[in-house]
Motif scaffolding. Sequence first.
Motif, short mmCIF file in Angstrom:
data_model
loop_
_atom_site.label_atom_id
_atom_site.label_comp_id
_atom_site.label_asym_id
_atom_site.label_seq_id
_atom_site.Cartn_x
_atom_site.Cartn_y
_atom_site.Cartn_z
N LEU A 11 -58.41 -40.60 -21.96
CA LEU A 11 -57.20 -39.73 -21.87
C LEU A 11 -56.10 -40.66 -22.67
O LEU A 11 -55.78 -41.48 -22.47
N PRO A 12 -55.59 -40.30 -23.87
CA PRO A 12 -54.78 -41.01 -24.76
C PRO A 12 -53.27 -40.86 -24.18
O PRO A 12 -52.44 -40.23 -25.01
N ILE A 13 -53.04 -41.42 -23.18
CA ILE A 13 -51.52 -41.08 -22.76
C ILE A 13 -50.46 -42.08 -23.31
O ILE A 13 -49.15 -41.87 -23.29
N GLY A 14 -50.80 -42.82 -24.30
CA GLY A 14 -50.03 -43.77 -25.05
C GLY A 14 -49.50 -43.18 -26.27
O GLY A 14 -48.68 -43.31 -26.88
N GLU A 15 -50.43 -41.72 -26.52
CA GLU A 15 -50.08 -41.05 -27.99
C GLU A 15 -48.82 -40.08 -27.72
O GLU A 15 -48.72 -39.31 -26.92
N VAL A 16 -48.10 -40.17 -28.62
CA VAL A 16 -46.84 -39.33 -28.73
C VAL A 16 -46.90 -37.85 -29.04
O VAL A 16 -46.44 -36.87 -28.45
N SER A 17 -47.55 -37.83 -30.05
CA SER A 17 -48.13 -36.27 -30.48
C SER A 17 -48.97 -35.54 -29.69
O SER A 17 -49.83 -35.90 -29.47
N PRO A 18 -48.81 -34.37 -29.30
CA PRO A 18 -49.54 -33.59 -28.52
C PRO A 18 -50.87 -33.30 -29.12
O PRO A 18 -52.01 -33.20 -28.63
N VAL A 19 -50.70 -33.09 -30.62
CA VAL A 19 -51.85 -32.58 -31.38
C VAL A 19 -52.72 -33.54 -31.57
O VAL A 19 -53.91 -33.55 -31.63
N VAL A 20 -52.11 -34.67 -31.94
CA VAL A 20 -53.04 -36.07 -32.01
C VAL A 20 -53.83 -36.10 -30.84
O VAL A 20 -55.02 -36.35 -30.93
N ARG A 21 -53.22 -36.04 -29.61
CA ARG A 21 -53.80 -36.32 -28.45
C ARG A 21 -55.03 -35.33 -28.00
O ARG A 21 -56.18 -35.54 -27.95
N LEU A 22 -54.64 -34.08 -28.71
CA LEU A 22 -55.88 -33.15 -28.51
C LEU A 22 -56.97 -33.41 -29.60
O LEU A 22 -58.10 -33.34 -29.16
#
Length: 495
Positions: A327-338
């Motif tokens: 789970l990419p909790i360091g990623e700022v963008s919600p869409v990129v996390r998805l």
Amino acid sequence: MSERLRARDLAFLAGEDLTTPRHTTTVDILDPGSSGFDHDRFVALVRDRIAFVPRFRQRVQGVPGGLANPVWVDDVGFDLAYHVRRSALPRPGTRDQLRELVARIVSRPLDRSRPLWEIYFVEGLEGGQVAVLLKCHQALVDGIDTVDLGQVLLDGLPGSTGPVGAPDDADTWRPRRRSPVGLLTEALRDTVTDPQTLIGTVRSTSGRVVLAAEGAGRRTRGVAAALTGRRPVRPTVLQGPLSQQRRVVTLDTRLSDYRLVRDAHGGTVNDVILASIAGGLRAWLMTRGEALPSTRHVRAVVPVSVIDEELEATSLGSQMSVHEVDLPIGEVSPVVRLHQVSYSFAAHHATGKSVAADRLAGIAGFAPTTFHAVGARVAAQEVRRGFALCVTNAPGPQSPVYAAGARLVASYPVPPLLPEHRLAVAVTSYDGGVTYGITADRDAIPDADVLGSCVLEALQELVDASGDARPRAPRGRTGRTAPTGRKPTTAEPED
């Protein structure tokens, strides 16, 4: 011949202690309406439907001398009134009060001398609603020989009072008495005539030795650290020693929101759920002052249904395995996390073994209770993989179901905590809604309600980011590029 506990079933019993009770729980909210549904009718419903799950009238009995694995035997003193318990909140009971009651109930281990389940009928909720809380030991519900009792209590008929085609012995059950001498004789015979009995006994014995060694190792490391002045390994917010008490958080969301995000950005409903959890973890950790570099992630395991000839089939018509996802909790963008979550599952879908959510949701009966129980079992067997979080997601029917005429309003799974795992999440979709159950260690995570709020905010971020997005191409022809530059190799299931 008696049915013996398998090695993996015994592992759940051997690995249980006061800080890690091994049971799964479901909380159903029911609206009696004009059905007349009350405690007496509920007891009658359980008495009728329990014939479909005979294991719920059996207990674990050891074999003298430990010559073979324990067996399931009929409980000659079976007392339905002990297992079906009546409780109430001060009217009008709020959901917060209900969650506190649930947390206290799930913190207590089950009585090993009786059948390994309890069910609570909780009255006094606001709006005239009632709650039904069912907790079952992980050794009890394997999804193969035994499904969860909650699955047979509900059906799709508002006026139904019992299932069609009830077993012939529904009202004539008589417990079979077993003597220690008989169990010993049977164990000796099975050991000689059935090689699997001997193999199972050896596996169970070695498993108990490993569990004992691991427990002793943890204690020894703690003592050594105290004597030498060295600090033990620093626990993380998600992993470390557990207390005996729990916190329970429940969330209510709309399935349409997840489908909106899926249709705008690709992936599946399950991907959107995991991305929401990743975003919620990120925001929650930020409230705690945690450092979140862009590369930070939380390793999670997600039990999934597959078609695999090498695995044992469950009553859900498929097998269960676990999929690891960072789970990419360091990623700022919600869409990129998805997109990162979706890409993690692309290889799983490409195998052709994945089972679509609509297939699971179409199973007769209310399957999510059994799915969560089996998923928690599978995850527990993989605990040595070193993951930090378990997330189970069970798709349910998208039309109302009932218990003796009372309509099911919502169903909340309450997952168990694994050893040294301070947090667990379970999700169920039903009748246009998606509900979350979050279990947390009471002492280690006192702000579990903040995490719940952060998950809701993370979902809203994805919804807001989907308003102006272009619709996807027809499924299977999206052409969307995954974060690494590779394209998915197969169409993904509906949900």
